[in-house]
Structure formats: C-alpha cells, structure tokens
Design a protein around this motif. Structure first.
Motif, PDB file in Angstrom:
ATOM      1  N   PHE A  93       1.156  -1.239   0.301  1.00  0.00           N
ATOM      2  CA  PHE A  93       0.031  -0.175   0.267  1.00  0.00           C
ATOM      3  C   PHE A  93       0.954   1.551  -0.013  1.00  0.00           C
ATOM      4  CE2 PHE A  93      -4.478  -1.487   2.407  1.00  0.00           C
ATOM      5  CZ  PHE A  93      -4.581  -2.261   1.026  1.00  0.00           C
ATOM      6  N   ILE A  94       2.132   1.560   0.558  1.00  0.00           N
ATOM      7  CA  ILE A  94       3.053   2.400   0.790  1.00  0.00           C
ATOM      8  C   ILE A  94       2.806   2.496  -0.741  1.00  0.00           C
ATOM      9  CG2 ILE A  94       4.832   3.346   1.388  1.00  0.00           C
ATOM     10  CD1 ILE A  94       4.153   1.633   4.289  1.00  0.00           C
ATOM     11  N   ASN A  95       3.845   1.503  -1.232  1.00  0.00           N
ATOM     12  CA  ASN A  95       4.533   1.967  -2.304  1.00  0.00           C
ATOM     13  C   ASN A  95       3.598   2.348  -3.253  1.00  0.00           C
ATOM     14  OD1 ASN A  95       7.380   0.881  -2.036  1.00  0.00           O
ATOM     15  ND2 ASN A  95       6.778  -1.508  -2.628  1.00  0.00           N
ATOM     16  N   GLN A  96       2.469   1.766  -3.512  1.00  0.00           N
ATOM     17  CA  GLN A  96       0.905   2.129  -4.393  1.00  0.00           C
ATOM     18  C   GLN A  96       0.697   3.927  -3.552  1.00  0.00           C
ATOM     19  OE1 GLN A  96      -2.733   0.335  -4.087  1.00  0.00           O
ATOM     20  NE2 GLN A  96      -3.749   1.750  -3.968  1.00  0.00           N
ATOM     21  N   TRP A 101       1.879   9.320  -5.773  1.00  0.00           N
ATOM     22  CA  TRP A 101       1.968  10.857  -5.310  1.00  0.00           C
ATOM     23  C   TRP A 101       3.469  11.005  -6.495  1.00  0.00           C
ATOM     24  CZ3 TRP A 101       1.759   9.188   0.361  1.00  0.00           C
ATOM     25  CH2 TRP A 101       0.775   9.140   1.117  1.00  0.00           C
ATOM     26  N   ASN A 102       3.849  10.212  -7.099  1.00  0.00           N
ATOM     27  CA  ASN A 102       4.911  10.653  -7.557  1.00  0.00           C
ATOM     28  C   ASN A 102       6.591  11.198  -6.770  1.00  0.00           C
ATOM     29  OD1 ASN A 102       5.239  10.792 -10.059  1.00  0.00           O
ATOM     30  ND2 ASN A 102       4.272  12.269 -10.801  1.00  0.00           N
ATOM     31  N   VAL A 103       6.418  10.092  -6.089  1.00  0.00           N
ATOM     32  CA  VAL A 103       7.263  10.425  -4.404  1.00  0.00           C
ATOM     33  C   VAL A 103       8.141   9.176  -4.266  1.00  0.00           C
ATOM     34  CG1 VAL A 103       8.237  10.604  -2.103  1.00  0.00           C
ATOM     35  CG2 VAL A 103       6.023  11.844  -3.021  1.00  0.00           C
ATOM     36  N   LEU A 104       9.299   8.964  -4.849  1.00  0.00           N
ATOM     37  CA  LEU A 104      10.577   8.438  -5.094  1.00  0.00           C
ATOM     38  C   LEU A 104      10.492   7.710  -3.568  1.00  0.00           C
ATOM     39  CD1 LEU A 104      12.969   9.589  -6.977  1.00  0.00           C
ATOM     40  CD2 LEU A 104      11.780   7.583  -7.601  1.00  0.00           C
ATOM     41  N   PRO A 105      11.046   6.463  -3.057  1.00  0.00           N
ATOM     42  CA  PRO A 105      11.013   5.756  -1.880  1.00  0.00           C
ATOM     43  C   PRO A 105      12.448   5.813  -1.211  1.00  0.00           C
ATOM     44  CG  PRO A 105      10.822   3.633  -2.970  1.00  0.00           C
ATOM     45  CD  PRO A 105      10.674   5.399  -4.238  1.00  0.00           C
ATOM     46  N   SER A 106      13.316   6.536  -2.008  1.00  0.00           N
ATOM     47  CA  SER A 106      14.196   6.830  -1.718  1.00  0.00           C
ATOM     48  C   SER A 106      14.602   8.550  -0.978  1.00  0.00           C
ATOM     49  CB  SER A 106      15.233   6.963  -2.652  1.00  0.00           C
ATOM     50  OG  SER A 106      14.986   7.790  -3.925  1.00  0.00           O
ATOM     51  N   ASP A 107      13.362   9.264  -1.729  1.00  0.00           N
ATOM     52  CA  ASP A 107      12.581  10.829  -0.865  1.00  0.00           C
ATOM     53  C   ASP A 107      12.374  10.717   0.511  1.00  0.00           C
ATOM     54  OD1 ASP A 107      14.651  11.629  -2.230  1.00  0.00           O
ATOM     55  OD2 ASP A 107      12.623  11.991  -4.215  1.00  0.00           O
ATOM     56  N   THR A 135      -0.426  -6.174  24.930  1.00  0.00           N
ATOM     57  CA  THR A 135      -0.977  -5.287  23.979  1.00  0.00           C
ATOM     58  C   THR A 135      -0.603  -6.142  22.844  1.00  0.00           C
ATOM     59  OG1 THR A 135      -2.320  -3.541  22.959  1.00  0.00           O
ATOM     60  CG2 THR A 135       0.357  -3.251  23.462  1.00  0.00           C
ATOM     61  N   LEU A 136      -1.249  -6.042  21.184  1.00  0.00           N
ATOM     62  CA  LEU A 136      -0.600  -6.981  21.073  1.00  0.00           C
ATOM     63  C   LEU A 136      -0.593  -6.344  19.215  1.00  0.00           C
ATOM     64  CD1 LEU A 136       1.644  -9.455  19.766  1.00  0.00           C
ATOM     65  CD2 LEU A 136      -0.825 -10.649  19.052  1.00  0.00           C
ATOM     66  N   GLN A 137       0.202  -6.103  18.623  1.00  0.00           N
ATOM     67  CA  GLN A 137      -0.393  -5.410  17.148  1.00  0.00           C
ATOM     68  C   GLN A 137       0.271  -5.876  16.463  1.00  0.00           C
ATOM     69  OE1 GLN A 137       0.350  -3.014  19.873  1.00  0.00           O
ATOM     70  NE2 GLN A 137      -1.793  -2.916  19.659  1.00  0.00           N
ATOM     71  N   ILE A 138      -0.247  -6.477  15.241  1.00  0.00           N
ATOM     72  CA  ILE A 138       0.636  -7.315  14.409  1.00  0.00           C
ATOM     73  C   ILE A 138       1.111  -6.512  12.721  1.00  0.00           C
ATOM     74  CG2 ILE A 138      -0.225  -9.444  15.605  1.00  0.00           C
ATOM     75  CD1 ILE A 138      -2.178  -9.907  12.626  1.00  0.00           C
ATOM     76  N   GLY A 139       1.558  -7.086  11.921  1.00  0.00           N
ATOM     77  CA  GLY A 139       2.099  -6.195  10.425  1.00  0.00           C
ATOM     78  C   GLY A 139       3.684  -5.861  10.479  1.00  0.00           C
ATOM     79  N   ASP A 140       4.227  -7.313  10.647  1.00  0.00           N
ATOM     80  CA  ASP A 140       6.233  -6.671  10.950  1.00  0.00           C
ATOM     81  C   ASP A 140       6.543  -5.402  10.315  1.00  0.00           C
ATOM     82  OD1 ASP A 140       7.653  -8.530  12.543  1.00  0.00           O
ATOM     83  OD2 ASP A 140       9.089  -8.234  11.577  1.00  0.00           O
ATOM     84  N   GLY A 141       7.256  -5.082  11.153  1.00  0.00           N
ATOM     85  CA  GLY A 141       8.058  -4.711  10.153  1.00  0.00           C
ATOM     86  C   GLY A 141       8.953  -3.843   9.715  1.00  0.00           C
ATOM     87  N   ASP A 142       9.896  -5.823   9.684  1.00  0.00           N
ATOM     88  CA  ASP A 142      11.085  -6.049   8.454  1.00  0.00           C
ATOM     89  C   ASP A 142      10.165  -6.074   7.518  1.00  0.00           C
ATOM     90  OD1 ASP A 142      13.053  -6.129  10.550  1.00  0.00           O
ATOM     91  OD2 ASP A 142      12.652  -8.173  11.306  1.00  0.00           O
ATOM     92  N   HIS A 143       8.329  -6.996   7.602  1.00  0.00           N
ATOM     93  CA  HIS A 143       8.057  -7.021   5.932  1.00  0.00           C
ATOM     94  C   HIS A 143       8.301  -5.545   5.024  1.00  0.00           C
ATOM     95  CE1 HIS A 143       7.015 -11.007   6.020  1.00  0.00           C
ATOM     96  NE2 HIS A 143       7.487 -10.902   7.010  1.00  0.00           N
ATOM     97  N   ILE A 144       7.555  -4.897   5.919  1.00  0.00           N
ATOM     98  CA  ILE A 144       7.042  -3.364   5.227  1.00  0.00           C
ATOM     99  C   ILE A 144       8.829  -2.255   4.869  1.00  0.00           C
ATOM    100  CG2 ILE A 144       6.347  -0.885   6.066  1.00  0.00           C
ATOM    101  CD1 ILE A 144       4.576  -2.089   8.014  1.00  0.00           C
ATOM    102  N   ALA A 145       9.851  -2.703   5.600  1.00  0.00           N
ATOM    103  CA  ALA A 145      11.295  -1.756   6.070  1.00  0.00           C
ATOM    104  C   ALA A 145      11.428  -2.430   4.045  1.00  0.00           C
ATOM    105  CB  ALA A 145      11.860  -2.293   6.363  1.00  0.00           C
ATOM    106  N   HIS A 146      11.655  -3.762   3.897  1.00  0.00           N
ATOM    107  CA  HIS A 146      11.991  -4.862   2.829  1.00  0.00           C
ATOM    108  C   HIS A 146      11.854  -4.827   1.062  1.00  0.00           C
ATOM    109  CE1 HIS A 146      14.141  -7.831   1.392  1.00  0.00           C
ATOM    110  NE2 HIS A 146      13.011  -8.396   0.368  1.00  0.00           N
ATOM    111  N   ILE A 147       9.905  -4.220   1.441  1.00  0.00           N
ATOM    112  CA  ILE A 147       9.121  -4.163   0.733  1.00  0.00           C
ATOM    113  C   ILE A 147       9.620  -3.078  -0.038  1.00  0.00           C
ATOM    114  CG2 ILE A 147       6.691  -3.608  -0.410  1.00  0.00           C
ATOM    115  CD1 ILE A 147       6.492  -6.333   0.741  1.00  0.00           C
ATOM    116  N   THR A 148       9.259  -1.581   0.976  1.00  0.00           N
ATOM    117  CA  THR A 148       9.312  -0.503   0.602  1.00  0.00           C
ATOM    118  C   THR A 148      10.920   0.258   0.087  1.00  0.00           C
ATOM    119  OG1 THR A 148       9.657   0.251   3.141  1.00  0.00           O
ATOM    120  CG2 THR A 148       7.371  -0.175   1.617  1.00  0.00           C
ATOM    121  N   GLY A 149      12.299  -0.489   1.078  1.00  0.00           N
ATOM    122  CA  GLY A 149      12.912   0.287   1.259  1.00  0.00           C
ATOM    123  C   GLY A 149      13.510   0.918   2.252  1.00  0.00           C
ATOM    124  N   ILE A 150      12.593   1.426   2.934  1.00  0.00           N
ATOM    125  CA  ILE A 150      12.663   2.524   3.611  1.00  0.00           C
ATOM    126  C   ILE A 150      12.504   1.543   5.045  1.00  0.00           C
ATOM    127  CG2 ILE A 150      11.451   4.952   4.225  1.00  0.00           C
ATOM    128  CD1 ILE A 150       9.763   4.732   1.812  1.00  0.00           C
TER     129      ILE A 150
END
Ligand SMILES: Nc1ncnc2c1ncn2[C@@H]1O[C@H](COP(=O)(O)OP(=O)(O)OP(=O)(O)O)[C@@H](O)[C@H]1O
Ligand SMILES: CC(=O)N[C@H]1[C@@H]2OC[C@@H](O2)[C@@H](O)[C@@H]1O[C@H](C)C(=O)O
Length: 398
Positions: A93-96, A101-107, A135-150
């Motif tokens: 979703f972030i990549n989408q 927005w025409n924003v590069l992940p590197s920015d 309390t439990l929040q799921i949706g692991d951050g490593d996946h987000i970092a890996h997929i977006t490169g951020i």
C-alpha cells in the motif's frame, strides 16, 4: 559501519525528516497513510502534512482479521500468517501511495507503523496478575522495510507497557508537543472504534496533560450494524435516527466498572462488544427492541461515555474547548448527542486546528518515530501517568 546504521545516524541529525505515518484502527476500514515533514523535536517540533490517503481494505482482508480480532480463542495459524500478510499488504500500500504521489522511496526517511491491534489485555480487563499488562499489534515492520526499501519503526506500544503503562493511549505524546495552547484548556477528543481524549491544560497551568480512553466510540454501533444488516457502519446515523433511545437499556450499558474507574485507563472491543450488549439487554429486559432503537441507544451510550468523562475532568475549569477527530466526527447524531450534553463548551472539528480529523492518528505515529530517532524521552516527561520513553522498534530494509 553498516551503511544502513550510518544512514539512520544522518537522518537523526537532519533538521527535518520526511516520515510516513501509518494507522490501521479497529474499524478495519483501511490503512491511513500520512506523508509528513517533521522538523526538530520536542517543544520545537513542526509538522507539515504533505499527502494523505486511506487505502481501503477488501472484504477478504477484513474477514481474515475478524477471525482473530479481540477474540480469546483463535486459530494460531491465522494469527501467525496475518502477522506477515499484513506487513506485506501495508508495504505494498505504501508503494502504491508513493507512486500515486510521485514520490521516490529514496526521498522518504522513515516509516512509522502502528500495525493492526488484534488484542488489548490490560490487567484491568483480565483481572489477573499472572501476566503483565499486554497488547498485541501485528503486521511486521521487517516486511514493510523490505518491501519499501525504507527504514521502518513499528510496534510502538510495547515500550509503553514495558515501562509500566497499558500501551495506550499514545496520543498524549504528540498532542502535548503540537497542540498545547496559551489561552485555552483543550480536550482533543478522538472517536475511532474506542473514544479517547488528551487533556491539554493551558500553558502555565498547575494541571498536567494526560490521555485516557473513555469507552466505546464507533465499535459497538459498527459491530451491531454488521451483525444486523451486513453494513460496515451506520452511515450518517441513518438507522439510529429512525429509533428512540431506550433508557433502561442505556442505564444497563452504563453500569460497567470500567466507566467509573479513575483516569487514565484503556479498553477495547474485548470489553465493548455484542456480548456486552446482549448482557445489558438481558438485565434490562429489553431483548425485543427494534434494531433502530438499539442503535439509537448505542449511539447515546457512546456519547454519554464521552461526555461523562469530559465533565469529570473539566468541572472546575473555564475556557474549555473540545476538538474532535476520528471517524465519529462524521456521525451527525453522535455529534448532536455530545453537543447537547456539553452546552457550555465549544465542540469543533479537529480541522479548526489546521489538521484533517481523519489523519491525526497517522501523523501521531510519524511524530513518535521522530522523537525516537531525533528526540529524547525528556521531551515527554510532563505527561501525567504515562512513562517518559521513546517508542518503536527499528527495521533495516536490507
Ligand atoms: N459518515 C459517517 N457516518 C457515521 N459514522 C461514520 C461516518 N464516517 C466514519 N464513521 C465512523 O468512523 C469509523 C472510522 O473511524 P476511524 O477511522 O477513526 O476508526 P479507527 O481508526 O478504526 O479507530 P481506532 O483508531 O480507535 O481503532 C467508521 O467505522 C464509522 O463507524
Ligand atoms: C490498543 C489500541 O490499539 N488502542 C487504540 C484504540 O483506538 C483508540 C484507543 O483505542 C486508543 O487507546 C488507541 O489508539 C490511539 C491512537 C492512541 O494510542 O492514542
């Protein structure tokens, strides 16, 4: 040095950071994505919202989360799978959004991800002391970092629990830094699934800022319309407006000890759910009410849990202003019920403070990440009954 650590070190030294804040609340409507430019830290913090989008979840996603959400008995394979699945979906979703927005992940410097709360178990709910607050929040951050490169920060609530809190509400940290006023006492009221407020006494007051949950916001109304009509919400209170408040049921709904407990406190749909409604109907002999009357009563219940809480804190105060964010601000009957119960206070949308009410929580997590990377725990030590800590775990993309 690992170049990713070096990059983080540089990000921490910048005057300004571009941070994406993510929020996925109990309503399961979608992922809020806020691209923020955050300058400095602490009392000097500045926040400029560059872009915002809510990407809706599809029915399959909602069904999967509902299989485990706020339930005591679940299929562990689903929980395990969802931890990775939600991380992957949020990353995509972030990549989408960035593409749109025409924003590069590197920015983008950082992502701050709340994740999806699947269970919230403070000891006040469980009544047991064998486990700490949890309390439990799921949706692991490593996946987000890996997929977006951020570089991604996630899982903010655990440090709060580790330091003695209930893991919520975290809103006070950002609200205090951004919205304390010189001349007025403020309640920043958020009506999501659960309602909560941050109380911000005016500058120079001897009172201290704090945040607390109040009770059900939209969650019981949402659960009820889903069960009765297969709808996600009572859009514009169309159904509740056709019904009448039943005072016996309302009284039964208001009797839980949670509502009378001292602030600050937290809760969730683990308490405020359809079983809670059924029990209140049973003790008040109101099991044969129409769905319209039940919904009108649930709407009033949500409003009264909110306004009783505000009255309790504001009884000796003058010049009190309430600013409302979260989806509940769009429910006209709920807002009418709140205004009627607080005739001497000004109640306005959060937008009058210059921020879209639907984006506030996502921005909050961007601000928490900013404090962790570039701020200090001492910036938030003035918040009452909440530990002064920096929150979030850091995931490197590679
Ligand atoms: N037009 C509307 N009419 C009635 N209710 C509305 C309307 N728009 C939004 N809502 C309510 O707001 C909810 C969404 O609110 P929000 O996005 O703040 O919740 P959330 O982020 O899931 O909550 P939380 O962060 O507390 O878990 C919807 O599920 C619905 O109940
Ligand atoms: C455990 C959890 O996810 N709590 C949420 C929820 O949604 C509203 C209320 O209950 C609040 O306590 C919290 O979120 C906000 C963002 C907070 O921590 O301030």
């Amino acid at each position: 040095m690992n170049p990713q650590i070096e990059k983080l070190y540089h990000i921490a030294q910048q005057k300004e950071r571009r941070i994406i804040g993510l929020m996925s609340g109990t309503s399961l409507d979608g992922l809020d994505i806020a691209l923020c430019r955050i300058g400095n830290s602490g009392q000097e913090t500045t926040l400029f919202l560059e872009n915002f989008i809510t990407i809706p979840y599809n029915t399959i996603f909602r069904q999967h989360v509902r299989e485990i959400f706020a339930k005591r008995q679940i299929d562990q394979q689903v929980l395990c799978g969802l931890h990775a699945y939600i991380g992957k979906i949020h990353g995509a979703f972030i990549n989408q959004a960035l593409k749109q927005w025409n924003v590069l992940p590197s920015d983008v410097d950082l992502i701050a991800s709340h994740g999806q709360t699947v269970y919230h178990a403070p000891q006040r709910l469980t009544g047991q002391t064998n486990f700490p607050n949890s309390t439990l929040q799921i949706g692991d951050g490593d996946h987000i970092a890996h997929i977006t490169g951020i570089l991604t920060l996630s899982d903010f609530r655990q440090k709060h629990v580790a330091a003695g809190g209930e893991g919520a509400p975290l809103a006070a940290y950002g609200d205090h830094l951004l919205f304390t006023a010189e001349t007025e006492n403020r309640f920043l009221l958020n009506i999501g699934g659960i309602s909560n407020f941050t109380f911000l006494p005016k500058q120079g007051s001897s009172l201290k800022a704090y945040a607390t949950d109040l009770g059900p916001g939209n969650t019981m109304m949402n659960q009820f319309v889903f069960e009765q009509f297969g709808l996600e919400m009572d859009q514009n209170a169309q159904i509740a407006k056709k019904g009448m408040v039943n005072t016996a049921l309302l009284k039964a709904l208001l009797t839980t000890s949670f509502l009378g407990a001292e602030f600050p406190k937290t809760t969730g749909p683990e308490l405020f759910n359809l079983a809670y409604l059924k029990n209140a109907q049973s003790v008040s002999n109101t099991s044969s009410l129409t769905p319209e009357d039940i919904l009108a009563t649930l709407n009033k219940f949500a409003a009264q849990a909110i306004t009783d809480g505000i009255k309790r804190t504001s009884k000796d105060l003058e010049n009190v202003h309430i600013y409302v964010s979260g989806g509940g601000v769009h429910n006209p009957l709920l807002m009418k019920n709140i205004r009627e119960a607080l005739p001497s206070m000004s109640v306005s949308s959060f937008s009058s403070l210059g921020l879209n009410p639907d984006v506030k929580e996502a921005c909050l997590f961007a601000l928490l990440a900013n404090e962790t990377i570039a701020g200090s725990p001492s910036h938030v030590q003035q918040i009452n009954d909440s530990p002064a800590v920096c929150m979030g775990k850091i995931s490197l993309p590679y």
